[in-house]
Design an enzyme around this catalytic site. Sequence first.
Site, PDB file in Angstrom:
ATOM      1  N   ASN A   1      43.434  51.866  36.814  1.00  0.00           N
ATOM      2  CA  ASN A   1      42.625  51.434  35.952  1.00  0.00           C
ATOM      3  C   ASN A   1      42.095  50.379  37.074  1.00  0.00           C
ATOM      4  O   ASN A   1      43.304  49.135  36.648  1.00  0.00           O
ATOM      5  CB  ASN A   1      42.238  51.303  34.827  1.00  0.00           C
ATOM      6  CG  ASN A   1      41.867  52.205  34.013  1.00  0.00           C
ATOM      7  OD1 ASN A   1      41.824  53.824  34.750  1.00  0.00           O
ATOM      8  ND2 ASN A   1      42.209  52.735  32.943  1.00  0.00           N
TER       9      ASN A   1
ATOM     10  N   HIS B   1      52.050  39.236  40.754  1.00  0.00           N
ATOM     11  CA  HIS B   1      51.291  39.727  39.673  1.00  0.00           C
ATOM     12  C   HIS B   1      49.625  38.621  40.398  1.00  0.00           C
ATOM     13  O   HIS B   1      48.268  39.760  39.682  1.00  0.00           O
ATOM     14  CB  HIS B   1      51.389  38.160  38.932  1.00  0.00           C
ATOM     15  CG  HIS B   1      49.957  37.952  37.914  1.00  0.00           C
ATOM     16  ND1 HIS B   1      50.195  38.346  36.581  1.00  0.00           N
ATOM     17  CD2 HIS B   1      48.848  37.188  37.614  1.00  0.00           C
ATOM     18  CE1 HIS B   1      48.922  38.505  36.016  1.00  0.00           C
ATOM     19  NE2 HIS B   1      47.855  37.998  36.701  1.00  0.00           N
TER      20      HIS B   1
ATOM     21  N   CYS C   1      51.710  37.218  31.214  1.00  0.00           N
ATOM     22  CA  CYS C   1      51.521  38.552  31.804  1.00  0.00           C
ATOM     23  C   CYS C   1      52.892  38.916  31.118  1.00  0.00           C
ATOM     24  O   CYS C   1      53.856  39.040  31.382  1.00  0.00           O
ATOM     25  CB  CYS C   1      51.790  38.440  32.836  1.00  0.00           C
ATOM     26  SG  CYS C   1      51.312  39.964  33.532  1.00  0.00           S
TER      27      CYS C   1
ATOM     28  N   HIS D   1      48.677  47.081  37.843  1.00  0.00           N
ATOM     29  CA  HIS D   1      49.631  48.445  37.118  1.00  0.00           C
ATOM     30  C   HIS D   1      48.866  49.740  37.550  1.00  0.00           C
ATOM     31  O   HIS D   1      48.069  49.647  37.194  1.00  0.00           O
ATOM     32  CB  HIS D   1      50.252  47.879  35.947  1.00  0.00           C
ATOM     33  CG  HIS D   1      49.011  47.497  34.594  1.00  0.00           C
ATOM     34  ND1 HIS D   1      48.291  47.013  35.408  1.00  0.00           N
ATOM     35  CD2 HIS D   1      48.762  48.768  33.725  1.00  0.00           C
ATOM     36  CE1 HIS D   1      47.165  46.424  34.357  1.00  0.00           C
ATOM     37  NE2 HIS D   1      47.630  48.042  33.262  1.00  0.00           N
TER      38      HIS D   1
HETATM   39 ZN   LIG Z   1      51.697  39.173  35.713  1.00  0.00          ZN
END
Ligand SMILES: [Zn+2]
Length: 348
Positions: free
Chosen positions: A156, A116, A70, A169
Site C-alpha cells: 500500500n 526512509h 519510524c 514497506h
Molecule cells: Zn523509516
Amino acid sequence: MKKTSTRLADGRELLYYDSRDDAVRDAVDPRPLDPVATTSQIRCDPLLGDRVAVASHRQARTYHPPADECPLCPSRDGRHSEIPAASYDVAVFENRFPSLAGDAGRCEVVCFTSDHDASFADLTEEQAGLVLEAWTDRTAELAGLPGVRQVFCFENRGAEIGVTLGHPHGQIYAYPFVTPRTDLMLRSVAAHLARTGRNLFDDVVARERAEGARVVLEGEHWVAFVPYAAHWPYEVHLYPKRRVRDLRELGDAARTEFPQVYLELLRRFDRIFGPGEPPTPYISAWHQAPFGPSDFAPEFALHLELFTVRRTSGKLKFLAGSESGMNVFINDVPPETAAARLREVASE
Ligand SMILES: [Zn+2]
C-alpha cells in the site's frame, strides 16, 4: 543473496535479506517488549459466505513509538526500532499488531530499503531484485506453515490508501483459507476450461497482446496491460509470459527481467498526472495460486495487479454506494485511454 533469521525481544521472527553473501547480522534487540498477545478471529458472513478477520488487539496496542520515530528505520544513535541493525538491505519481520495470527494466519512487514525517504520506484534494479527474492522466499516458507492456504504479498503506498508509516514497506498476509477473489478467479478458470478446453489466463493474455490497444509495455519475459474491464481509473496487470502458479515457479530469465519492468511501471505511475503532482498513491498486489487441495489451482497464473485510487489531479476514486453497496464498479477512465497515457509517460 544471504538470508539471516533472528528473533526480536518478544519472540517475533526477523529476517534479513542481504545482497552481500558475507553480511553479518548479529545485532540484538534490547527493547523490554512484552510478549505478543493476539486474538485474531475469523468470522464467516452467513449471507455472503466471505470471511472477516476480527483483530481487537490492534486497538489495544502496548507499544507506541513516538510519531517522530519510524519503527522501520534501522536502529541508530541510541534509538531502537523494529530492526536492531544499523542498516539493512531488505528486512522482514512478523507484524506486532497483525490482522491475522496464530491459527488464523500470519502477517509480516517487508522493509524494502533502510532509506526512509525512498519509495519502491527509487530502488535500483539490484535492490528490487532482492525484494523479489524476499517475496519468493516468504512465499515458500509460509506455504509450509500448517493451515496456510494462500500467501499475499502487497504494497500500500500513500496516505490516500491509509498508510501511516512513510518508510517504504509492504506486507505479506498468509491466509488460512482461499480468498474470495482467488476463489472467483478459479471458478472462472474452471468454467472456461469446461467450455473451451483452454486456460483462461492464457486466453486473456493472448487477447490483450493481439489487440494491443491496452498493452502498456512488453519485455522479453513479461507483459503489462490495462485489463479490458479495469475496475480502477489506472490499473495495470503484469504477467510473466510463461505461465506459473506462484513466485516459487518463476524462471531465472523472468526473475532477472522483473526489476526493470516493474520499476518502469511504478515510475510511469508517478508521471500519470503530470509534473508537480504528489506521488501517485497505489496498491500493488501479487496474485498467487492457493496451496493444498484445489482442483484448479494448477491452472492459476501468477500475476501482479497495480492500481491507483487517484482518478485525476487532486481527486480520488471513492468506493461509494454502487461499489461498496453492490460490488459494481463505475470507472471514469476508459481502459484504452489509461493505457495510452501509461505509454505516453514512458521513460526516455
Ligand atoms: Zn523509516
